[in-house]
Write a protein that holds these residues in place. Structure first.
Motif, PDB file in Angstrom:
ATOM      1  N   ASP A   1       9.512  -1.934   7.252  1.00  0.00           N
ATOM      2  CA  ASP A   1       8.391  -2.496   6.510  1.00  0.00           C
ATOM      3  C   ASP A   1       8.029  -3.818   7.172  1.00  0.00           C
ATOM      4  N   ILE A   7      -3.588  -1.126   8.789  1.00  0.00           N
ATOM      5  CA  ILE A   7      -2.545  -0.303   8.176  1.00  0.00           C
ATOM      6  C   ILE A   7      -2.497   1.038   8.885  1.00  0.00           C
ATOM      7  N   ARG A  46      -1.138   6.746   7.009  1.00  0.00           N
ATOM      8  CA  ARG A  46      -0.054   7.649   6.657  1.00  0.00           C
ATOM      9  C   ARG A  46      -0.065   7.880   5.142  1.00  0.00           C
ATOM     10  N   ARG A  54       2.309   7.795   3.141  1.00  0.00           N
ATOM     11  CA  ARG A  54       3.190   6.833   2.473  1.00  0.00           C
ATOM     12  C   ARG A  54       2.478   5.537   2.114  1.00  0.00           C
ATOM     13  N   HIS A  55       1.309   5.307   2.708  1.00  0.00           N
ATOM     14  CA  HIS A  55       0.589   4.059   2.465  1.00  0.00           C
ATOM     15  C   HIS A  55      -0.543   4.207   1.452  1.00  0.00           C
ATOM     16  N   LEU A  95      -0.452   1.381  -1.042  1.00  0.00           N
ATOM     17  CA  LEU A  95      -0.777   0.115  -0.387  1.00  0.00           C
ATOM     18  C   LEU A  95      -2.268   0.012  -0.121  1.00  0.00           C
ATOM     19  N   VAL A  96      -2.866   1.097   0.347  1.00  0.00           N
ATOM     20  CA  VAL A  96      -4.305   1.110   0.608  1.00  0.00           C
ATOM     21  C   VAL A  96      -5.084   0.820  -0.678  1.00  0.00           C
ATOM     22  N   ASP A 140       1.377   0.861  16.324  1.00  0.00           N
ATOM     23  CA  ASP A 140       1.380  -0.354  15.516  1.00  0.00           C
ATOM     24  C   ASP A 140       1.825  -1.593  16.273  1.00  0.00           C
ATOM     25  N   GLY A 192       2.475  -2.820   6.166  1.00  0.00           N
ATOM     26  CA  GLY A 192       2.926  -1.451   6.033  1.00  0.00           C
ATOM     27  C   GLY A 192       4.157  -1.094   6.829  1.00  0.00           C
TER      28      GLY A 192
END
Length: 333
Positions: free
Chosen positions: A133, A174, A177, A179-180, A183-184, A201, A221
Motif C-alpha cells: 500500500d 491510481i 484494479r 481492489r481499488h 478508494l476510487v 506504478d 493505492g
C-alpha cells in the motif's frame, strides 16, 4: 524535505556508475522494445532480463540483487540474492525491473520502462514480491503532509490546502484494479479527479513529483512492493514524500517476508527507510509515455530516452541517445 536525507553526507558511490547505469537500462529497453505490441509478455520480459543481466555483469561492482525477478526457485536470472558485476568494485544493493509494465509493453501501451536502482550495501529494503500500500506526493511540502494511515479525504484536502487550490484541482493517480473500487469512490467523493493507469506504478509515482507537467498531484493505492522500493529510490533523488506498507495475505507470504529479514509486517515504511544512503536510479522508455519516449528503431540508428538520477548530488539527467553501432544490440534480436 530534510536536505540531510536527500543529500546525505559520507561515503558515496563512484559517480562514473551514474552513466554506466544508463547503458544497462538502454540495453534492456531495446531488447524489450523489439517485442512490444506482439502480445507475448513472457518473451518481452525474458529479452529484457537477458539484456540487463549481460550489461550488469560488465559493471565494476560487486552487486547483490535485493529486488529482482523473484526468488531463486522462481527466476533463473536476476533472482533475489544473485550476485552480478565484475566483483571487483564496491559492494552494492541492486533493485531492478528489466521490464516495468510487461502487459503494457506486450500491448504497446504507454509508460513501460526498463528500471534499475543501486545503493550502498544494506541500503535498499529487501522487500518480498507481495503487494504494498503506497502514498506519494512531490517535493516542496511540509514533511508528513500526507499519511498512509489517514483517509483519502484527509490526504487530498491537506494537499489541496498546502497547494493553495480547491480540491477539484487535485488529481490522484491510481492503478485500475478491482481492489481499488472503494478508494476510487472515496477520492471522487472529495471532488478530486482520478487518472487510472493500467500498469506501471513506478512511472505513476514519479509522475506525482512534477504535477505541472504530468497533471498528477498524488499517488494512492496498492501495487507491487518491489516497484515501491524502486519508486522510493527515484524519489530519494528527485524529492518528494512516500510511505509504504506491505500487504500480507497468507501464511506463505508471511514466511517469505520473515525469510527476507522483515519481522514487523505491519510496519509503515518511510521513503528513506526503503532507500537509504547514496542512491542511483535510471529508467529508459520502452513504450512512449508521460515520463519518457519509447525506443525508436531507424534504418541507421536506434534512439533511446533515459532519465538517470543521483540522490547525493540531486542531479537529474535526461539523455536522448542515438546508437549508430547497432551490433551492440545484436544479442537483443
Amino acid at each position: 524535505m530534510n536536505d540531510s536525507m536527500r543529500f546525505p553526507k559520507g561515503p558515496a558511490l563512484d559517480r562514473i556508475l551514474t552513466l554506466e547505469l544508463v547503458r544497462v537500462t538502454e540495453r534492456a529497453a531495446v531488447a524489450a522494445a523489439r517485442l512490444r505490441g506482439r502480445g507475448d509478455e513472457v518473451a518481452a520480459d525474458q529479452a529484457a532480463v537477458d539484456a540487463m543481466r549481460s550489461e550488469l555483469n560488465q559493471l565494476p561492482i560487486h552487486g547483490t540483487v535485493v529486488i529482482g525477478e523473484g526468488e531463486r526457485d522462481e527466476a533463473p536470472m536476476l533472482y533475489i540474492g544473485e550476485e552480478v558485476g565484475t566483483k571487483t568494485g564496491p559492494r552494492v544493493d541492486i533493485a531492478l525491473d528489466p521490464l516495468e509494465g510487461t502487459t503494457i509493453a506486450a500491448k504497446n501501451l504507454p509508460n513501460s520502462l526498463a528500471v534499475i536502482a543501486i545503493a550502498e550495501e544494506g541500503s535498499l529494503l529487501n522487500a518480498p514480491d507481495v503487494y504494498m500500500d503506497k502514498i506519494a506526493i512531490g517535493p516542496g511540502y511540509e514533511k508528513g503532509l500526507v499519511d498512509l494511515d489517514a483517509s483519502a479525504d484527509d490526504n487530498i484536502r491537506a494537499l489541496a490546502e498546502a497547494k493553495g487550490v480547491p480540491v477539484n484541482e487535485i488529481t490522484a493517480c491510481i492503478l485500475d484494479r478491482p481492489r481499488h473500487a472503494r478508494l476510487v469512490e472515496e477520492v471522487r467523493a472529495t471532488g478530486a479527479a482520478i487518472r487510472l493507469i493500467g500498469d506501471g506504478d513506478v512511472a505513476g509515482i514519479i509522475h506525482a513529483t512534477s504535477p505541472d507537467e504530468t497533471g498528477v498531484d498524488i499517488y494512492l493505492g496498492i501495487g507491487g512492493a518491489p516497484e515501491g522500493v524502486l519508486a522510493a529510490a527515484a524519489l530519494r533523488c528527485i524529492g518528494g514524500q512516500m510511505q509504504g506498507r506491505l500487504v500480507i495475505n497468507s501464511g506463505e507470504q508471511r514466511e517469505r517476508a520473515h525469510r527476507m529479514g522483515i519481522e514487523d509486517i505491519d510496519r509503515k515504511y518511510e521513503m528513506g527507510e526503503m532507500a537509504r544512503g547514496d542512491v542511483l536510479f535510471a529508467a529508459t522508455g520502452v513504450t512512449d509515455g508521460n515520463l519518457l519516449a519509447g525506443v525508436r528503431f531507424g534504418r541507421r540508428a536506434v534512439i533511446t530516452n533515459t532519465v538517470v538520477m543521483r540522490s547525493s548530488s540531486g542531479t537529474v539527467r535526461w539523455i536522448k541517445a542515438e546508437h549508430q553501432d547497432l551490433e551492440k544490440f545484436d544479442d537483443a534480436l
